[in-house]
Motif scaffolding. Structure first.
Motif, mmCIF file in Angstrom:
data_model
loop_
_atom_site.group_PDB
_atom_site.id
_atom_site.type_symbol
_atom_site.label_atom_id
_atom_site.label_comp_id
_atom_site.label_asym_id
_atom_site.label_seq_id
_atom_site.Cartn_x
_atom_site.Cartn_y
_atom_site.Cartn_z
ATOM 1 N N ASP B 32 2.783 -49.618 11.959
ATOM 2 C CA ASP B 32 1.963 -50.892 12.718
ATOM 3 C C ASP B 32 1.998 -50.756 14.218
ATOM 4 O OD1 ASP B 32 1.395 -53.441 13.542
ATOM 5 O OD2 ASP B 32 2.909 -54.753 12.721
ATOM 6 N N GLN B 33 1.125 -50.595 14.572
ATOM 7 C CA GLN B 33 0.534 -49.978 16.061
ATOM 8 C C GLN B 33 0.761 -51.343 17.014
ATOM 9 O OE1 GLN B 33 0.483 -47.093 17.198
ATOM 10 N NE2 GLN B 33 -0.025 -46.100 15.319
ATOM 11 N N SER B 34 1.063 -52.473 16.566
ATOM 12 C CA SER B 34 1.120 -53.840 17.529
ATOM 13 C C SER B 34 2.630 -53.624 17.858
ATOM 14 C CB SER B 34 0.908 -55.010 16.845
ATOM 15 O OG SER B 34 1.704 -55.079 15.334
ATOM 16 N N LYS B 35 3.611 -52.964 17.197
ATOM 17 C CA LYS B 35 4.890 -52.936 17.745
ATOM 18 C C LYS B 35 5.318 -51.711 18.375
ATOM 19 C CE LYS B 35 6.678 -55.986 13.758
ATOM 20 N NZ LYS B 35 6.384 -55.738 12.387
ATOM 21 N N ASP B 36 6.430 -51.823 19.031
ATOM 22 C CA ASP B 36 6.654 -50.591 19.712
ATOM 23 C C ASP B 36 7.362 -49.479 18.465
ATOM 24 O OD1 ASP B 36 9.403 -51.072 19.317
ATOM 25 O OD2 ASP B 36 9.629 -51.849 21.299
ATOM 26 N N CYS B 37 7.651 -48.267 18.969
ATOM 27 C CA CYS B 37 7.956 -47.322 18.021
ATOM 28 C C CYS B 37 9.355 -47.200 17.840
ATOM 29 C CB CYS B 37 7.306 -45.809 18.374
ATOM 30 S SG CYS B 37 8.005 -45.329 19.895
ATOM 31 N N ILE B 39 11.214 -47.695 15.654
ATOM 32 C CA ILE B 39 11.542 -46.950 14.150
ATOM 33 C C ILE B 39 11.539 -45.415 14.467
ATOM 34 C CG2 ILE B 39 9.197 -47.291 13.560
ATOM 35 C CD1 ILE B 39 10.405 -47.210 10.552
ATOM 36 N N ILE B 40 10.727 -45.142 15.058
ATOM 37 C CA ILE B 40 10.749 -43.550 15.345
ATOM 38 C C ILE B 40 12.027 -43.010 16.169
ATOM 39 C CG2 ILE B 40 9.536 -41.379 16.292
ATOM 40 C CD1 ILE B 40 7.635 -42.729 14.665
ATOM 41 N N TYR B 41 12.330 -44.011 17.046
ATOM 42 C CA TYR B 41 13.516 -43.835 18.091
ATOM 43 C C TYR B 41 14.650 -43.483 16.933
ATOM 44 C CZ TYR B 41 17.150 -45.157 21.108
ATOM 45 O OH TYR B 41 18.661 -45.321 21.737
ATOM 46 N N ILE B 42 15.067 -44.626 16.100
ATOM 47 C CA ILE B 42 15.995 -44.747 14.987
ATOM 48 C C ILE B 42 16.025 -43.367 14.231
ATOM 49 C CG2 ILE B 42 17.006 -45.906 13.341
ATOM 50 C CD1 ILE B 42 16.307 -48.372 14.879
ATOM 51 N N LEU B 43 14.840 -43.223 13.705
ATOM 52 C CA LEU B 43 14.848 -42.002 12.874
ATOM 53 C C LEU B 43 15.120 -40.736 13.510
ATOM 54 C CD1 LEU B 43 11.376 -42.157 10.913
ATOM 55 C CD2 LEU B 43 13.607 -42.111 9.964
ATOM 56 N N SER B 44 14.686 -40.551 14.637
ATOM 57 C CA SER B 44 15.107 -39.284 15.405
ATOM 58 C C SER B 44 16.648 -39.163 15.489
ATOM 59 C CB SER B 44 14.419 -39.043 16.588
ATOM 60 O OG SER B 44 14.500 -40.433 17.288
ATOM 61 N N MET B 100 10.504 -46.952 28.125
ATOM 62 C CA MET B 100 9.874 -48.454 27.740
ATOM 63 C C MET B 100 9.249 -48.923 28.930
ATOM 64 S SD MET B 100 12.004 -50.612 25.237
ATOM 65 C CE MET B 100 12.021 -50.440 23.398
ATOM 66 N N GLU B 101 10.055 -48.988 30.085
ATOM 67 C CA GLU B 101 9.537 -49.430 31.375
ATOM 68 C C GLU B 101 8.297 -48.924 31.776
ATOM 69 O OE1 GLU B 101 13.929 -51.476 32.980
ATOM 70 O OE2 GLU B 101 13.319 -49.709 33.673
ATOM 71 N N ARG B 102 8.044 -47.591 31.397
ATOM 72 C CA ARG B 102 7.168 -46.849 31.835
ATOM 73 C C ARG B 102 5.933 -46.769 30.901
ATOM 74 N NH1 ARG B 102 11.277 -46.669 34.122
ATOM 75 N NH2 ARG B 102 11.710 -46.428 36.426
ATOM 76 N N ASP B 103 5.647 -47.329 30.181
ATOM 77 C CA ASP B 103 4.808 -47.217 29.062
ATOM 78 C C ASP B 103 4.892 -45.894 28.315
ATOM 79 O OD1 ASP B 103 4.320 -49.784 29.169
ATOM 80 O OD2 ASP B 103 2.781 -49.545 30.962
ATOM 81 N N ILE B 104 5.833 -45.120 28.356
ATOM 82 C CA ILE B 104 5.714 -43.728 27.498
ATOM 83 C C ILE B 104 6.735 -43.854 26.298
ATOM 84 C CG2 ILE B 104 4.466 -42.252 29.080
ATOM 85 C CD1 ILE B 104 7.397 -41.707 30.492
ATOM 86 N N PHE B 105 6.969 -44.961 25.799
ATOM 87 C CA PHE B 105 7.946 -45.068 24.816
ATOM 88 C C PHE B 105 7.024 -45.083 23.664
ATOM 89 C CE2 PHE B 105 10.568 -47.602 21.576
ATOM 90 C CZ PHE B 105 11.649 -46.791 21.861
#
Lengths: 505, 484
Positions: B32-37, B39-44, B100-105
């Motif tokens: 879901d692109q409206s939320k941040d990622c 889930i990927i963070y946790i998966l990694s 997150m603060e720099r929009d590269i999350f």
């Protein structure tokens, strides 16, 4: 009672106490809580260290109160502690002075009290560690680690040029000690263990001995400090807060001398015999030249700092007279006088220079100046203080009846057995020592009241009277009856001289 | 030609990481692109944890070679991989809020990180020059992309460009060296190469071999960042987003160490006299220039970059010692360094805020007034990097020095410690700024997330505790290199 790991207690009570002080300081707004807690910790550590003296066996040169547990098995490093007649008095001096320093900083330090007290407590534990470590690596860890709190003490609570002074202090001593580290590693590879006692028994050829001697020499001479690597000391002393100066003068300089006698003499006896002229020369130079330098100082702390360097010259000289006395007279007894004199001088100089720095601190707290010319006629306003300060100044010049006399007298006595001219030169400095110390006392304490600042001075309060009074009693007691101290040294020094006179080639 | 199914067991962690990284790519596309990622963070993080468990479970203390000699799994590879997971995991924890603060999350960040971990794992376990090169390129390409993640930052793009061009040059050198080695020995397999070299070659082949080794060392020096092949290090460290710098400065060093071990020690170990003297130059120059130039820096990231160069010098000293102890000390050193460097850059992240990078030395002024605890953590890290007891860094230096003296390189050891004293100055300067100076105008409290705070505290305390009880780590390194 004797089963307690006393040395570990004396090391870890202050260190953990220091951590506790930091924790209390974080959560309590009342600085008095941290002050009392620090005092309690330091007094406890002092009390725990007393049995080291009381239960000390003066008839043996073996290490006592030994503790040994493996620490890093692969490198054969042990947590190995123990004391003999040389190190035990220094440990007592350390625990004693920490109490004094905590009291000295009581009202004076108002900023970051918890950190200040914690630094001194942690440093106390580390210094006791230096004096009691019997494992080379453990020794080095304590030796280096101790630089960190001192670095912070000078840097945070020091005077205007504190950053320069503390960086100079750190880098000088760090430079000295890394070469020491290489020497220790080399010895480890030869001996297969880091135990200092194994190092003592290790045979080494002459070239190796000379290199190890030089590495040790760099490490310890910086710390003593000997001319010409002494320049960090006046800076550090001047900028350090009073407590820092006291610990520097009373304890830290002794570590260098302790290194000479624990490492250099027994591990490289042949190189020491060969190169004793180097150390004797530098000692005499320190005694004479530095005394002249002290004469012209206007800053009282600087003056006492230079006087410390000159007095430590007696210590290093006492250690290294051994070889020439043996060459001249072949009497071990004669050589022992020099070493014992130097050891007494170490303790006595600790007491006296510590006391003098406290005196300067007392005046500085009132007028915020260390300059001799800012004072004059202080005795009119502070009679009790003046009396005590005169006593310490006299002790500093080596007046009979004070502890300063015993050590210097022994060393000069030994020097006459070695070389007449050396001894004469050394003895003349007694006059110079008297000149610069008493001249300072005259200008600061006596005469008319010179300015309004001095006119408004108040005499010692209760805290300061106790602090200086205790030291005064010790200085006189040790001067009139040094026998208990000398007895402690005897067996160890005899054993040391056997080591030193046995060739390792 | 007979086809045998290779034994997959030793490579299960690699296979798992590969599958997970691919799966994460898919998740990233369909999430879901409206939320941040998150889930990927946790998966990694989960992937790294499971990979660690797999590596531990599969490590039986024996050397296993599989895939026709391409792949090796031994205790060294297991230990290094475990630390790679640990450090990468910590890096991800450190960087979450910063990104997150720099929009590269973004999902790509984590996918790239995992692929580069895969590259490191292949490097660590490579037993064939082709596998070495493959792992190296997989790791490097991901890192280039990560540096360029912040597309709106000129410095980051410039850094990525420099990193890419000079990295490609380094790779080219290495590849050239490897191909010459192949030409001289006729094999790509590391142990066969060692056998052929020790059997003795004709004089002409010997000469060719030397050329190959020289080029390989140049390539390695590029990758390690040893002087005179260090020019990219300060620029890349400085330009990259701090979270990426954190990554570049820690985990890949472990893989680079493995590379040196596989290629120089295992492959061309018999030529030690030849590469030893080359490494002496690289090491002395690195430690000298790294420490001297670091003094002149006003930017924390650049300062740590030069300090990294100096530390690489120390790493090389351990290799130069050329004994089991020396290699073990190098491994100890590089693990210790990775932990310290992570802490150092982690502190920069800790002090940074949205729109503010705490990457100049000035930003550390008065930290003791702002937060005594983090000032203390930084104090430990700085003294550890300077090699003052009682910290991990001291034991790492002691181990290397001991190995050097044992192998008779006393003069190198003396040079090493003298440059360490020079180096101590700039570490002390940080302590000075933190403790002896007043904070700059803003005394705002530290606003970083709780995860960064915990990571930094654990990191600093680990350095201190491992400094008090270093036995476990040294023993691990000795076991890893088969000294027991």
């Amino acid at each position: 009672m004797l089963d307690l790991p006393l040395l570990s207690l004396v090391i870890w009570i202050p260190i953990l106490g220091g951590v506790a002080v930091l924790a209390v300081g974080k959560y309590s707004d009342d600085d008095n809580v941290t002050r009392w807690l620090s005092l309690a910790v330091s007094v406890l550590a002092f009390l725990v260290s007393i049995p080291l003296f009381a239960a000390f066996d003066t008839t043996t040169a073996n290490m006592q109160f030994v503790e040994q547990t493996p620490w890093i098995p692969f490198l054969n490093i042990y947590y190995y502690l123990g004391v003999d007649g040389i190190s035990m008095p220094l440990i007592l001096l350390t625990t004693f002075f920490t109490v004094i320093v905590v009291i000295a900083g009581w009202e004076v330090i108002k900023e970051k009290v918890a950190q200040y007290m914690a630094c001194f407590l942690i440093m106390e534990g580390l210094m006791v560690g230096v004096f009691s470590a019997l494992d080379g690596a453990l020794f080095y860890v304590f030796w280096e680690c101790m630089l960190i709190p001192m670095f912070l003490i000078i840097g945070i609570w020091g005077g205007p040029r504190r950053v320069y002074a503390t960086l100079k202090f750190f880098l000088y001593t760090f430079f000295g000690s890394v070469l020491l580290l290489i020497a220790l590693i080399y010895l480890y590879i030869q001996a297969g263990s880091f135990s200092i006692l194994d190092f003592h028994a290790l045979p080494l050829d002459m070239t190796t001995q000379v290199f190890i001697f030089l590495a040790f020499f760099t490490g310890f001479a910086v710390k003593v400090p000997m001319w010409p690597v002494h320049t960090w000391l006046p800076d550090a002393h001047v900028e350090a807060p009073t407590g820092g100066s006291v610990i520097l003068a009373a304890m830290m300089l002794k570590m260098g001398a302790y290194g000479f006698i624990r490492f250099m003499l027994p591990i490289t006896p042949d190189a020491s015999a060969e190169l004793d002229w180097l150390i004797l020369g530098m000692s005499v130079f320190a005694i004479v030249y530095i005394a002249l330098v002290a004469m012209v100082q206007d800053d009282m702390k600087k003056l006492i700092a230079y006087s410390s360097i000159a007095h430590m010259g007696f210590v290093t000289m006492g250690f290294f007279l051994v070889f020439s006395i043996l060459r001249n007279t072949e009497s071990i007894q004669g050589a022992a006088i020099g070493v014992e004199g130097a050891l007494v001088q170490m303790i006595s100089h600790g007491l006296i220079s510590g006391a003098l720095f406290l005196c300067v601190g007392v005046m500085y707290d009132r007028l915020h100046s260390r300059s001799i010319s800012a004072y004059g006629g202080v005795a009119n306003k502070m009679p009790v203080f003046a009396g005590l300060m005169v006593l310490f100044a006299m002790a500093n010049t080596g007046l009979p009846g004070t502890s300063g006399f015993v050590g210097e007298f022994f060393v000069i006595l030994a020097a006459f057995k070695s070389n007449f001219w050396l001894a004469t030169l050394t003895a003349t400095t007694l006059i110079m020592g008297a000149a610069y110390t008493l001249w300072m006392v005259k200008r600061v304490l006596f005469g008319e009241v010179t300015n309004e600042g001095v006119a408004g001075l108040e005499d010692l309060n209760k805290r300061e009277t106790w602090m200086l009074g205790t030291l005064a009693v010790l200085v006189i007691a040790l001067g009139c009856y040094p026998a208990p101290l000398v007895d402690v040294f005897h067996a160890t020094v005899d054993n040391l001289l056997i080591h030193v006179t046995t060739s390792k080639l | 030609m007979n086809f045998e199914i290779p034994n997959f067991a030793p490579a299960v962690p690699e296979i798992f990481v590969l599958i997970m990284a691919c799966a994460m790519l898919l998740v990233e596309v369909y999430r879901d692109q409206s939320k941040d990622c998150t889930i990927i963070y946790i998966l990694s993080l989960v992937t790294l944890a499971i990979a660690a468990a797999l590596t531990l479970a599969l490590d039986n203390g024996k050397t296993q070679i599989t895939f026709d000699g391409m792949f090796v799994s031994d205790s060294m590879s297991s230990s290094l991989k475990l630390f790679t997971y640990l450090i990468t995991g910590a890096v991800l924890v450190y960087s979450r809020k910063y990104l997150m603060e720099r929009d590269i999350f973004k999902g790509e960040y984590f996918v790239l990180a995992l692929f580069s971990v895969l590259g490191m794992m292949v490097m660590i376990s490579a037993h064939n020059t082709l596998a070495i090169y493959m792992g190296l390129e997989l790791m490097s390409l991901c890192l280039y992309a990560m540096v360029a993640m912040r597309r709106d930052s000129r410095e980051a793009i410039e850094a990525a460009m420099k990193y890419f061009v000079l990295g490609a040059l380094g790779s080219g050198m290495l590849l050239y060296g490897l191909s010459i080695l192949y030409g001289a020995t006729g094999t790509l397999d590391i142990s066969e190469m060692a056998t052929i070299i020790s059997a003795g070659l004709s004089e002409q082949d010997q000469l060719v071999l030397m050329l190959g080794v020289t080029f390989s060392i140049v390539g390695l020096a590029f990758k390690l960042g040893a002087v005179p092949f260090h020019m990219w290090v300060p620029d890349v460290y400085h330009g990259a987003p701090t979270a990426v710098t954190l990554f570049i400065s820690s985990a890949p060093k472990l893989a680079a160490f493995a590379l040196v071990m596989r290629l120089l020690v295992e492959g061309t170990g018999d030529l030690i006299e030849h590469w030893q003297s080359m490494l002496v130059f690289l090491a002395i120059l690195s430690i000298a220039i790294g420490n001297l130039v670091a003094i002149a820096q006003t930017n924390m990231k650049r300062m740590l970059a030069y300090s990294a160069i100096a530390h690489i010098g120390f790493l090389l000293f351990g290799i130069i010692a050329g004994s089991g102890n020396g290699y073990a000390s190098s491994m100890f050193y590089i693990i210790a360094y990775a932990l310290m460097s992570m802490g150092g850059f982690g502190m920069i992240i800790l002090l940074s805020k949205k729109g503010f990078e705490a990457d100049t030395l000035e930003d550390f002024k008065g930290l003791n007034d702002r937060s005594p605890w983090y000032a203390f953590i930084m104090l430990i890290l700085m003294f550890s990097m300077a090699g003052v007891p009682i910290s991990l860094g001291f034991w790492a230096k002691l181990a290397v020095l001991q190995a050097l003296v044992e192998s008779g390189f006393v003069w190198l050891a003396v040079a090493a410690v003298i440059f360490s004293v020079i180096g101590a100055f700039y570490y002390l300067r940080i302590v000075w700024y933190m403790y002896f100076e007043k904070p700059a105008d803003d005394v705002t409290p530290i606003s970083s997330g709780i995860d960064v705070r915990i990571a930094a505290s654990i990191n600093g305390l680990a350095i201190l505790l491992l400094g008090i009880f270093p036995a476990s780590l040294t023993t691990m390194c000795d076991v890893a290199l088969g000294l027991y």
